[in-house]
Design an enzyme around this catalytic site. Structure first.
Site, short mmCIF file in Angstrom:
data_model
loop_
_atom_site.label_atom_id
_atom_site.label_comp_id
_atom_site.label_asym_id
_atom_site.label_seq_id
_atom_site.Cartn_x
_atom_site.Cartn_y
_atom_site.Cartn_z
N GLU A 1 0.80 -1.22 0.00
CA GLU A 1 0.00 0.00 0.00
C GLU A 1 0.84 1.29 0.00
O GLU A 1 0.75 2.10 0.92
CB GLU A 1 -0.97 -0.03 1.19
CG GLU A 1 -1.90 -1.23 1.10
CD GLU A 1 -2.77 -1.46 2.35
OE1 GLU A 1 -2.69 -0.65 3.28
OE2 GLU A 1 -3.52 -2.44 2.38
N ASN B 1 1.74 -4.53 -3.45
CA ASN B 1 0.34 -4.89 -3.18
C ASN B 1 -0.43 -3.63 -2.78
O ASN B 1 0.04 -2.84 -1.96
CB ASN B 1 0.36 -5.89 -2.00
CG ASN B 1 -0.98 -6.46 -1.66
OD1 ASN B 1 -1.68 -6.97 -2.54
ND2 ASN B 1 -1.36 -6.38 -0.39
N HIS C 1 -10.65 -5.53 -1.65
CA HIS C 1 -11.58 -5.41 -0.52
C HIS C 1 -12.78 -4.62 -1.04
O HIS C 1 -12.72 -3.40 -1.17
CB HIS C 1 -10.93 -4.69 0.66
CG HIS C 1 -9.84 -5.49 1.30
ND1 HIS C 1 -10.11 -6.61 2.04
CD2 HIS C 1 -8.50 -5.34 1.30
CE1 HIS C 1 -8.96 -7.13 2.48
NE2 HIS C 1 -7.98 -6.38 2.02
N GLU D 1 -6.45 -10.21 -1.67
CA GLU D 1 -7.16 -10.09 -0.38
C GLU D 1 -8.66 -9.94 -0.59
O GLU D 1 -9.30 -9.12 0.06
CB GLU D 1 -6.63 -8.88 0.41
CG GLU D 1 -5.13 -8.90 0.66
CD GLU D 1 -4.64 -7.72 1.50
OE1 GLU D 1 -5.46 -7.01 2.11
OE2 GLU D 1 -3.41 -7.51 1.55
N ASP E 1 -12.48 -9.79 -0.49
CA ASP E 1 -13.68 -9.98 0.32
C ASP E 1 -14.73 -8.98 -0.17
O ASP E 1 -14.40 -7.97 -0.80
CB ASP E 1 -13.45 -9.92 1.84
CG ASP E 1 -12.64 -8.73 2.32
OD1 ASP E 1 -12.65 -7.69 1.65
OD2 ASP E 1 -12.00 -8.84 3.38
O1 G3I Z 1 -2.84 -9.08 18.49
C1 G3I Z 1 -3.57 -8.06 19.18
C2 G3I Z 1 -4.13 -8.59 20.48
O2 G3I Z 1 -3.07 -8.95 21.32
C3 G3I Z 1 -5.00 -7.50 21.10
O3 G3I Z 1 -5.62 -8.01 22.24
C4 G3I Z 1 -6.06 -7.05 20.14
C5 G3I Z 1 -6.92 -5.92 20.70
O4 G3I Z 1 -7.37 -5.06 19.70
O5 G3I Z 1 -5.45 -6.58 18.96
C6 G3I Z 1 -4.70 -7.57 18.29
O6 G3I Z 1 -4.11 -7.01 17.14
C7 G3I Z 1 -5.00 -6.78 16.07
C8 G3I Z 1 -4.50 -7.60 14.88
O7 G3I Z 1 -5.27 -7.30 13.74
C9 G3I Z 1 -4.55 -9.09 15.14
O8 G3I Z 1 -5.86 -9.50 15.36
C10 G3I Z 1 -5.00 -5.30 15.75
O9 G3I Z 1 -5.61 -4.58 16.81
C11 G3I Z 1 -5.76 -5.07 14.47
O10 G3I Z 1 -5.59 -3.71 14.08
C12 G3I Z 1 -5.20 -5.95 13.36
O11 G3I Z 1 -5.96 -5.73 12.19
C13 G3I Z 1 -5.38 -6.20 11.00
C14 G3I Z 1 -5.20 -5.04 10.03
O12 G3I Z 1 -4.68 -5.51 8.80
C15 G3I Z 1 -4.26 -3.99 10.58
O13 G3I Z 1 -4.29 -2.86 9.78
C16 G3I Z 1 -6.31 -7.23 10.38
O14 G3I Z 1 -6.39 -8.38 11.22
C17 G3I Z 1 -5.81 -7.61 9.00
O15 G3I Z 1 -6.78 -8.41 8.35
C18 G3I Z 1 -5.60 -6.36 8.15
O16 G3I Z 1 -5.10 -6.76 6.91
C19 G3I Z 1 -4.85 -5.73 5.97
C20 G3I Z 1 -3.66 -6.18 5.14
O17 G3I Z 1 -2.56 -6.47 5.97
C21 G3I Z 1 -3.29 -5.14 4.10
N1 G3I Z 1 -4.42 -4.79 3.28
C22 G3I Z 1 -5.63 -4.41 4.00
C23 G3I Z 1 -6.02 -5.48 5.01
C24 G3I Z 1 -7.30 -5.12 5.70
O18 G3I Z 1 -7.17 -3.96 6.47
#
Ligand code: G3I
Length: 308
Positions: free
Chosen positions: A111, A152, A188, A218, A220
């Site tokens: 990105e 990406n 997305h 990715e 969805d």
């Molecule tokens: O691991 C912590 C956990 O310890 C904590 O308790 C919890 C509380 O909020 O957070 C957890 O971390 C989260 C992590 O996902 C794992 O679940 C983060 O808050 C959360 O922000 C994070 O979100 C991820 C996001 O990227 C971050 O920007 C999503 O799962 C993930 O699907 C998303 O993926 C991105 C791609 O990498 C790039 N393209 C867009 C896509 C969707 O946003």
């Protein structure tokens, strides 16, 4: 890709029965992999990579350079250009070397653009400058010359400023001999926001014309605000469009959805954005994907029963 060994066996069953590749959702990102400077934690990603390889699946690595999910030591530090280049080089070398021979391809740059096509302002572009992109690709290539290297992004699938910027960047990198192999189109989407088949095909053809591979990385389709059979059928049509475009373009070498089922989607289960529902039952979207990709529908039967 959360919960691989969590308490719901349907996750792994659905994965095994229907997919031949995986992309770790968060486990390869900076905050997990290098939580302290020079201290590497590959455990969570190793679990996924080992599982994938033992089950005959290939791995798409995600990601090496992004502006999100960075560790605090990195974002709160004050770095000179030389220092940050060294930090980035060490990170890429360590991660790509660790997975060499096991991870076939990497989202090296994730990105990089704003929606208006300008380069996103982030720690990498602000301190290193735009050269962080070719440098990162070169370092990744040095660490594993056989891995396919990707940039990406989203909103690069219809003729607009961001697609133009991606095409211009890719053309420039290719002309300079920088090791770039492909473009990842995230996809997305939602019922209200999706490119047409013609737009998708045009975008894929434009990247392919530069000698690049293309992937849907990715996918969805968020259905928030809609429900019932009509929503499912609209969702299936959009997923089918993505798959059809990919199938029609020989440079499109991989099609990935962002999560195994609605139960584990980053959008939450209410968004019902994936082709398997929160009970791991296949939706019409799954049949549409298989039809679009010209894959046998038998995988659907297995997936819908939850039996690997
Ligand atoms: O691991 C912590 C956990 O310890 C904590 O308790 C919890 C509380 O909020 O957070 C957890 O971390 C989260 C992590 O996902 C794992 O679940 C983060 O808050 C959360 O922000 C994070 O979100 C991820 C996001 O990227 C971050 O920007 C999503 O799962 C993930 O699907 C998303 O993926 C991105 C791609 O990498 C790039 N393209 C867009 C896509 C969707 O946003």
């Amino acid at each position: 890709m959360p919960d691989l060994q969590g308490d719901d066996p349907r996750y792994a069953e659905t994965l095994d029965a229907n997919f031949d590749g995986v992309t770790p959702e968060n486990e390869m990102k900076w905050d997990t992999v290098e939580p302290q400077q020079g201290v590497f934690n590959f455990g969570p990603a190793d679990t996924i990579v080992n599982y994938a390889l033992q089950h005959g699946m290939s791995v798409h690595g995600h990601n090496l350079v992004w502006n999100q999910q960075l560790p605090t030591w990195l974002t709160s530090g004050t770095w000179s250009k030389d220092q940050l280049e060294q930090i980035l080089q060490q990170h890429i070398e360590a991660e790509v070397t660790h997975f060499r021979g096991r991870v076939e391809e990497w989202d090296v740059i994730n990105e990089p653009f704003n929606n208006d096509g300008t380069l996103q302002s982030n720690i990498w572009s602000n301190v290193i400058g735009p050269d962080y992109i070719p440098l990162a690709l070169e370092w990744a290539h040095d660490a594993d010359p056989t891995a396919k290297l990707f940039i990406n992004d989203y909103n690069i699938d219809w003729a607009g400023p961001k697609e133009e910027a991606m095409l211009a960047l890719a053309a420039q990198l290719k002309s300079e001999g920088v090791p770039l192999d492909g473009i990842g189109m995230e996809e997305h989407l939602s019922l209200n926001w999706a490119p047409s088949l013609a737009q998708l095909e045009q975008a894929m053809q434009s990247y392919a014309a530069l000698g690049l591979d293309v992937e849907v990385t990715e996918a969805d389709v968020d259905t928030t605000g809609y429900s019932g059979a009509a929503a499912q059928s609209q969702q299936a049509e959009i997923f089918g469009r993505l798959a059809t475009a990919c199938r029609a373009e020989s440079a499109c070498i991989r099609f990935s959805v962002w999560g195994v089922s609605d139960a584990v989607s980053w959008l939450g289960s209410a968004a019902a954005a994936l082709p398997f529902d929160q009970n791991y039952q296949a939706k019409p979207a799954w049949a549409a994907i298989l039809a679009g990709l010209d894959e046998p529908q038998s995988a659907l039967q297995e997936g819908s029963t939850g039996e690997p």
